[in-house]
Design a protein around this motif. Structure first.
Motif, PDB file in Angstrom:
ATOM      1  N   ASP A  77       0.801  -1.221   0.000  1.00 55.45           N
ATOM      2  CA  ASP A  77       0.000   0.000   0.000  1.00 55.45           C
ATOM      3  C   ASP A  77       0.834   1.271   0.000  1.00 55.45           C
ATOM      4  O   ASP A  77       0.287   2.359  -0.163  1.00 55.45           O
ATOM      5  N   MET A  78       2.137   1.173   0.185  1.00 54.19           N
ATOM      6  CA  MET A  78       2.997   2.351   0.122  1.00 54.19           C
ATOM      7  C   MET A  78       3.104   2.858  -1.316  1.00 54.19           C
ATOM      8  O   MET A  78       3.384   4.020  -1.549  1.00 54.19           O
ATOM      9  N   ASP A  79       2.903   1.993  -2.273  1.00 51.90           N
ATOM     10  CA  ASP A  79       2.928   2.354  -3.689  1.00 51.90           C
ATOM     11  C   ASP A  79       1.485   2.641  -4.112  1.00 51.90           C
ATOM     12  O   ASP A  79       0.711   1.725  -4.379  1.00 51.90           O
ATOM     13  N   THR A  80       1.136   3.917  -4.181  1.00 50.53           N
ATOM     14  CA  THR A  80      -0.253   4.290  -4.461  1.00 50.53           C
ATOM     15  C   THR A  80      -0.699   3.848  -5.851  1.00 50.53           C
ATOM     16  O   THR A  80      -1.863   3.513  -6.042  1.00 50.53           O
ATOM     17  N   LEU A  81       0.224   3.821  -6.800  1.00 49.79           N
ATOM     18  CA  LEU A  81      -0.146   3.369  -8.146  1.00 49.79           C
ATOM     19  C   LEU A  81      -0.500   1.884  -8.122  1.00 49.79           C
ATOM     20  O   LEU A  81      -1.476   1.463  -8.748  1.00 49.79           O
ATOM     21  N   TYR A  82       0.260   1.089  -7.378  1.00 47.81           N
ATOM     22  CA  TYR A  82      -0.029  -0.335  -7.278  1.00 47.81           C
ATOM     23  C   TYR A  82      -1.393  -0.568  -6.640  1.00 47.81           C
ATOM     24  O   TYR A  82      -2.137  -1.449  -7.064  1.00 47.81           O
ATOM     25  N   VAL A  83      -1.728   0.228  -5.633  1.00 52.38           N
ATOM     26  CA  VAL A  83      -3.029   0.104  -4.978  1.00 52.38           C
ATOM     27  C   VAL A  83      -4.153   0.318  -5.991  1.00 52.38           C
ATOM     28  O   VAL A  83      -5.163  -0.392  -5.975  1.00 52.38           O
ATOM     29  N   GLU A  84      -3.949   1.256  -6.910  1.00 50.92           N
ATOM     30  CA  GLU A  84      -4.978   1.551  -7.907  1.00 50.92           C
ATOM     31  C   GLU A  84      -5.049   0.502  -9.014  1.00 50.92           C
ATOM     32  O   GLU A  84      -6.116   0.250  -9.561  1.00 50.92           O
ATOM     33  N   VAL A  85      -3.920  -0.097  -9.367  1.00 49.73           N
ATOM     34  CA  VAL A  85      -3.879  -0.989 -10.535  1.00 49.73           C
ATOM     35  C   VAL A  85      -3.974  -2.467 -10.174  1.00 49.73           C
ATOM     36  O   VAL A  85      -4.293  -3.293 -11.023  1.00 49.73           O
ATOM     37  N   ARG A  86      -3.770  -2.840  -8.927  1.00 48.45           N
ATOM     38  CA  ARG A  86      -3.656  -4.250  -8.554  1.00 48.45           C
ATOM     39  C   ARG A  86      -4.888  -5.086  -8.899  1.00 48.45           C
ATOM     40  O   ARG A  86      -4.759  -6.253  -9.235  1.00 48.45           O
ATOM     41  N   ASP A  87      -6.070  -4.526  -8.814  1.00 48.73           N
ATOM     42  CA  ASP A  87      -7.292  -5.279  -9.095  1.00 48.73           C
ATOM     43  C   ASP A  87      -7.854  -5.024 -10.494  1.00 48.73           C
ATOM     44  O   ASP A  87      -8.956  -5.466 -10.802  1.00 48.73           O
ATOM     45  N   GLN A  88      -7.082  -4.333 -11.327  1.00 50.67           N
ATOM     46  CA  GLN A  88      -7.530  -4.062 -12.688  1.00 50.67           C
ATOM     47  C   GLN A  88      -7.485  -5.349 -13.525  1.00 50.67           C
ATOM     48  O   GLN A  88      -6.549  -6.138 -13.411  1.00 50.67           O
ATOM     49  N   HIS A  89      -8.473  -5.512 -14.367  1.00 47.75           N
ATOM     50  CA  HIS A  89      -8.516  -6.667 -15.278  1.00 47.75           C
ATOM     51  C   HIS A  89      -7.406  -6.530 -16.316  1.00 47.75           C
ATOM     52  O   HIS A  89      -6.978  -5.425 -16.654  1.00 47.75           O
ATOM     53  N   VAL A  90      -6.958  -7.647 -16.833  1.00 47.77           N
ATOM     54  CA  VAL A  90      -5.866  -7.696 -17.804  1.00 47.77           C
ATOM     55  C   VAL A  90      -6.132  -6.789 -19.016  1.00 47.77           C
ATOM     56  O   VAL A  90      -5.220  -6.195 -19.572  1.00 47.77           O
ATOM     57  N   GLU A  91      -7.374  -6.651 -19.406  1.00 49.61           N
ATOM     58  CA  GLU A  91      -7.712  -5.826 -20.563  1.00 49.61           C
ATOM     59  C   GLU A  91      -7.657  -4.335 -20.251  1.00 49.61           C
ATOM     60  O   GLU A  91      -7.618  -3.522 -21.159  1.00 49.61           O
ATOM     61  N   LYS A  92      -7.644  -3.968 -18.961  1.00 49.95           N
ATOM     62  CA  LYS A  92      -7.747  -2.558 -18.590  1.00 49.95           C
ATOM     63  C   LYS A  92      -6.477  -1.959 -18.021  1.00 49.95           C
ATOM     64  O   LYS A  92      -6.296  -0.753 -18.082  1.00 49.95           O
ATOM     65  N   PHE A  93      -5.575  -2.768 -17.431  1.00 52.82           N
ATOM     66  CA  PHE A  93      -4.462  -2.136 -16.730  1.00 52.82           C
ATOM     67  C   PHE A  93      -3.464  -1.468 -17.652  1.00 52.82           C
ATOM     68  O   PHE A  93      -2.815  -0.508 -17.274  1.00 52.82           O
ATOM     69  N   GLY A  94      -3.350  -1.897 -18.904  1.00 54.73           N
ATOM     70  CA  GLY A  94      -2.467  -1.212 -19.857  1.00 54.73           C
ATOM     71  C   GLY A  94      -2.948   0.196 -20.149  1.00 54.73           C
ATOM     72  O   GLY A  94      -2.178   1.155 -20.136  1.00 54.73           O
ATOM     73  N   THR A  95      -4.249   0.326 -20.383  1.00 56.00           N
ATOM     74  CA  THR A  95      -4.841   1.635 -20.635  1.00 56.00           C
ATOM     75  C   THR A  95      -4.737   2.508 -19.398  1.00 56.00           C
ATOM     76  O   THR A  95      -4.453   3.710 -19.493  1.00 56.00           O
TER      77      THR A  95
END
Length: 161
Positions: A77-95
């Motif tokens: 959770d110290m990496d705020t970007l990881y917190v936002e992207v960790r649960d993104q679906h494979v089709e969405k995290f690139g975008t």
């Protein structure tokens, strides 16, 4: 420990890890919130022209002998970007990562105007460490997403699922 008979839970074995965190775990094996990644993936060496010898300045870029072969990156959770992207679906995290890169670029471009007064410059200087950390985190996650994409496009990976 709970043991379930497959007659009770028949769905779980058919689930696939199609989130960013799930795929990172499948590809790199997350261990206690840490992943061990090849340095060449996170910090690729710039290709140099063989005709041009590397500079002899010891304080400059590290040589390949000085570089560690692997880096350990925290995924928490110290990496705020990881917190936002960790649960993104494979089709969405690139975008999502692409949009984050555009937002960082725009925030940096807003301060490149030469007509700033001292208070605005002071605020910008205070934001530099945050900007630098965000840029490093974004770069790491883009490289990791590229690795995940390369792995998931292989036929061996697709045959497993």
């Amino acid at each position: 420990m709970i043991i379930l008979d497959r007659k009770v839970d028949m769905v779980t074995p058919m689930l696939t890890p199609l989130t960013y965190e799930g795929l990172l775990d499948d590809v790199l094996k997350i261990d206690s919130g840490l992943i061990k990644v090849s340095t060449d993936i996170i910090d690729p060496q710039e290709s140099t022209d063989e005709a041009t010898p590397p500079p002899n300045n010891k304080n400059n870029a590290k040589t390949t002998e000085d570089r560690p072969t692997h880096m350990t990156l925290p995924l928490n959770d110290m990496d705020t970007l990881y917190v936002e992207v960790r649960d993104q679906h494979v089709e969405k995290f690139g975008t999502f990562l692409q949009n984050q890169a555009k937002a960082l670029k725009e925030s940096h471009a807003n301060f490149s105007d030469k007509n700033k007064d001292l208070t605005e410059l002071h605020q910008f200087v205070k934001q530099i460490p945050i900007f630098t950390q965000s840029l490093k985190s974004l770069t790491n996650h883009i490289h990791l997403a590229e690795l995940v994409k390369q792995t998931t496009e292989r036929s061996e990976f697709r045959q497993r699922w």
